[in-house]
Design an enzyme around this catalytic site. Sequence first.
Site, PDB file in Angstrom:
ATOM      1  N   GLN A   7       4.474   9.009   7.371  1.00 56.05           N
ATOM      2  CA  GLN A   7       3.537   9.874   6.636  1.00 56.05           C
ATOM      3  C   GLN A   7       3.926  11.335   6.792  1.00 56.05           C
ATOM      4  O   GLN A   7       3.940  12.095   5.818  1.00 56.05           O
ATOM      5  CB  GLN A   7       2.113   9.643   7.138  1.00 56.05           C
ATOM      6  CG  GLN A   7       1.585   8.269   6.775  1.00 56.05           C
ATOM      7  CD  GLN A   7       0.197   8.004   7.314  1.00 56.05           C
ATOM      8  OE1 GLN A   7      -0.377   8.813   8.029  1.00 56.05           O
ATOM      9  NE2 GLN A   7      -0.352   6.854   6.969  1.00 56.05           N
ATOM     10  N   LYS A  39       0.833  -1.210   0.000  1.00 58.58           N
ATOM     11  CA  LYS A  39       0.000   0.000   0.000  1.00 58.58           C
ATOM     12  C   LYS A  39       0.865   1.256   0.000  1.00 58.58           C
ATOM     13  O   LYS A  39       0.616   2.179  -0.769  1.00 58.58           O
ATOM     14  CB  LYS A  39      -0.908  -0.058   1.240  1.00 58.58           C
ATOM     15  CG  LYS A  39      -1.910   1.064   1.365  1.00 58.58           C
ATOM     16  CD  LYS A  39      -3.139   0.636   2.160  1.00 58.58           C
ATOM     17  CE  LYS A  39      -2.880   0.398   3.636  1.00 58.58           C
ATOM     18  NZ  LYS A  39      -2.628   1.634   4.395  1.00 58.58           N
ATOM     19  N   ASP A  45       1.828  -1.298  11.933  1.00 58.18           N
ATOM     20  CA  ASP A  45       0.527  -1.734  11.410  1.00 58.18           C
ATOM     21  C   ASP A  45       0.186  -3.175  11.796  1.00 58.18           C
ATOM     22  O   ASP A  45      -0.892  -3.674  11.453  1.00 58.18           O
ATOM     23  CB  ASP A  45       0.509  -1.609   9.883  1.00 58.18           C
ATOM     24  CG  ASP A  45       0.517  -0.140   9.447  1.00 58.18           C
ATOM     25  OD1 ASP A  45       0.059   0.717  10.228  1.00 58.18           O
ATOM     26  OD2 ASP A  45       0.989   0.137   8.333  1.00 58.18           O
ATOM     27  N   ARG A  50      -6.744   1.166  18.015  1.00 52.43           N
ATOM     28  CA  ARG A  50      -6.485  -0.283  17.893  1.00 52.43           C
ATOM     29  C   ARG A  50      -6.226  -0.948  19.239  1.00 52.43           C
ATOM     30  O   ARG A  50      -6.386  -2.162  19.350  1.00 52.43           O
ATOM     31  CB  ARG A  50      -5.332  -0.532  16.916  1.00 52.43           C
ATOM     32  CG  ARG A  50      -5.785  -0.299  15.495  1.00 52.43           C
ATOM     33  CD  ARG A  50      -4.738  -0.640  14.462  1.00 52.43           C
ATOM     34  NE  ARG A  50      -5.342  -0.547  13.136  1.00 52.43           N
ATOM     35  CZ  ARG A  50      -4.659  -0.362  12.017  1.00 52.43           C
ATOM     36  NH1 ARG A  50      -3.345  -0.259  12.048  1.00 52.43           N
ATOM     37  NH2 ARG A  50      -5.284  -0.306  10.856  1.00 52.43           N
ATOM     38  N   ARG A 102       2.785   6.024  -3.179  1.00 51.17           N
ATOM     39  CA  ARG A 102       3.901   6.902  -3.551  1.00 51.17           C
ATOM     40  C   ARG A 102       4.216   6.822  -5.041  1.00 51.17           C
ATOM     41  O   ARG A 102       4.599   7.814  -5.664  1.00 51.17           O
ATOM     42  CB  ARG A 102       5.140   6.534  -2.727  1.00 51.17           C
ATOM     43  CG  ARG A 102       5.017   6.982  -1.259  1.00 51.17           C
ATOM     44  CD  ARG A 102       5.965   6.197  -0.381  1.00 51.17           C
ATOM     45  NE  ARG A 102       6.070   6.704   0.980  1.00 51.17           N
ATOM     46  CZ  ARG A 102       5.210   6.426   1.973  1.00 51.17           C
ATOM     47  NH1 ARG A 102       4.141   5.667   1.730  1.00 51.17           N
ATOM     48  NH2 ARG A 102       5.383   6.906   3.181  1.00 51.17           N
ATOM     49  N   SER A 112       6.903   8.956  12.291  1.00 47.79           N
ATOM     50  CA  SER A 112       5.811   8.829  11.318  1.00 47.79           C
ATOM     51  C   SER A 112       6.337   9.014   9.908  1.00 47.79           C
ATOM     52  O   SER A 112       6.794  10.099   9.534  1.00 47.79           O
ATOM     53  CB  SER A 112       4.720   9.874  11.587  1.00 47.79           C
ATOM     54  OG  SER A 112       3.864   9.971  10.463  1.00 47.79           O
TER      55      SER A 112
HETATM   56  C1  S3P Z   1       2.499   4.690   6.365  1.00 44.45           C
HETATM   57  C2  S3P Z   1       3.008   5.071   7.591  1.00 44.45           C
HETATM   58  C3  S3P Z   1       2.459   4.604   8.867  1.00 44.45           C
HETATM   59  C4  S3P Z   1       1.547   3.390   8.684  1.00 44.45           C
HETATM   60  C5  S3P Z   1       0.604   3.549   7.526  1.00 44.45           C
HETATM   61  C6  S3P Z   1       1.372   3.746   6.239  1.00 44.45           C
HETATM   62  C7  S3P Z   1       3.105   5.235   5.130  1.00 44.45           C
HETATM   63  O1  S3P Z   1       1.686   5.656   9.448  1.00 44.45           O
HETATM   64  O2  S3P Z   1       0.826   3.148   9.878  1.00 44.45           O
HETATM   65  O3  S3P Z   1      -0.233   2.421   7.394  1.00 44.45           O
HETATM   66  O4  S3P Z   1       2.835   4.698   4.038  1.00 44.45           O
HETATM   67  O5  S3P Z   1       3.877   6.191   5.238  1.00 44.45           O
HETATM   68  P1  S3P Z   1       2.343   6.775  10.400  1.00 44.45           P
HETATM   69  O6  S3P Z   1       3.171   7.651   9.561  1.00 44.45           O
HETATM   70  O7  S3P Z   1       1.155   7.505  10.985  1.00 44.45           O
HETATM   71  O8  S3P Z   1       3.124   6.017  11.431  1.00 44.45           O
END
Ligand code: S3P
Length: 433
Positions: free
Chosen positions: A172, A25, A318, A349, A30, A170
């Site tokens: 993200q 995913k 995750d 969770r 990306r 993080s």
């Molecule tokens: C992800 C980063 C993680 C993960 C999410 C996917 C990503 O989140 O839990 O399922 O693709 O960068 P966080 O950045 O909030 O840790």
Amino acid sequence: MVTRLDWTSQPGGALHGDVRVPGDKSVSHRSLMLGALADGTSHIRGFLEGEDTRATAAVLQQLGVRIDTPADGERVVHGVGLHGLRGTTQQLDCGNAGTGMRLLAGLLAGQAFDSTLVGDASLSRRPMRRVTEPLALMGARIDTQDGLPPLVVRGGQPLHGISYTLPVASAQVKSALLLAGLYAQGETEVIEPHPTRDYTERMLAAFGWPIDFTPGRAKLTGRHALRATNVDVPADFSSAAFFLVAASIVPGSRLRLPAVGLNPRRTGLLQALRLMGADIRIENERESGGEPVGDLLVSHAPLHGIELPEALVPDMIDEFPALFVAAAAARGRTVVRGAAELRVKESDRIACMARGLRALGVSIEEAPDGATIEGGAIGGGSIDSHGDHRIAMSFAVAGLVANGTVHIGDCANVATSFPGFLELANGCGFRLA
Ligand code: S3P
């Protein structure tokens, strides 16, 4: 509106066979975004046909990017260049996808036009200040609803690079800042308290953007160009995780999971399960599309409880719903701490797993940042996934070793990350309907 879907999972026999889980995913999101901003045409193979990644594709199409689907699991992205996106007055719907919304917030902060990012009920409850605050330090203007979506990203703001130390690990947030950094004057640097998945960094390099990165630190300057490239998406370790736990806890099982992405920032569960006594081997380790991949061979082994090393938490962020099920099926006590981030995922969770496991007769004590689980027998009963894909799939696994039927409510969102889970699971011996 997603139609409500409930499952029942029944105890069955041993699990056997090859299980090909869908594409990653994180890499799929990306590859669409960088493909869109590149000059030229990028061909993506192994693309995850999930609702989350399709939502990102639809948003990019609304912004004027042509994306073709020559076959299932393939996308051809006709890049428009760094400054080629077109604004729209329509809302941009990220669905259930935190990754989609947070990364797009960074990408859109550097555009000349305004955008509005919205999401479903779960995404609309997830914290966004973690991206909007550092983006504001770069000069972006993003309005939230008290820190929650919708996000209104104001265009035409000149961005400048910053050096930012993330308060929580993080990928993200890191990625949102790096994407904004493409449009910023000067240098953007992100420092992490613990290294997180580095797909954005690796992929930027593959698309020809100069970037300096080591675990825990990434640095780039703005205003270069992205060159289209082809992307081979590995199978998603987070999807493989359910089968690693399932085969570990069901006596007599043996599964092979081919070509799974083994980026070290994703495989914490592998280490955690091995600490619990699991029998998981990696075969045929190789590199594909700049990422380590391998075939995972998992056989049943008696598991015992552990105190999970906190250093593993970000590398398996995750995988906790699946780990909680492994812990419930293991002998002895498992202690998880340092995982407060679990409370702001697609659901809380910690609370949802505690409620569900208790409904199946498992003794579990919640902590603000984790839980203590007493392993042993899992009973039948009814649980609610609260619309969280990973909770639904984890309880499907729990049902394999329960001493009664497990009813799982609200499973439609499994399609966000793992379309075809039910068929794949039943194909190797689950009894899921
Ligand atoms: C992800 C980063 C993680 C993960 C999410 C996917 C990503 O989140 O839990 O399922 O693709 O960068 P966080 O950045 O909030 O840790």
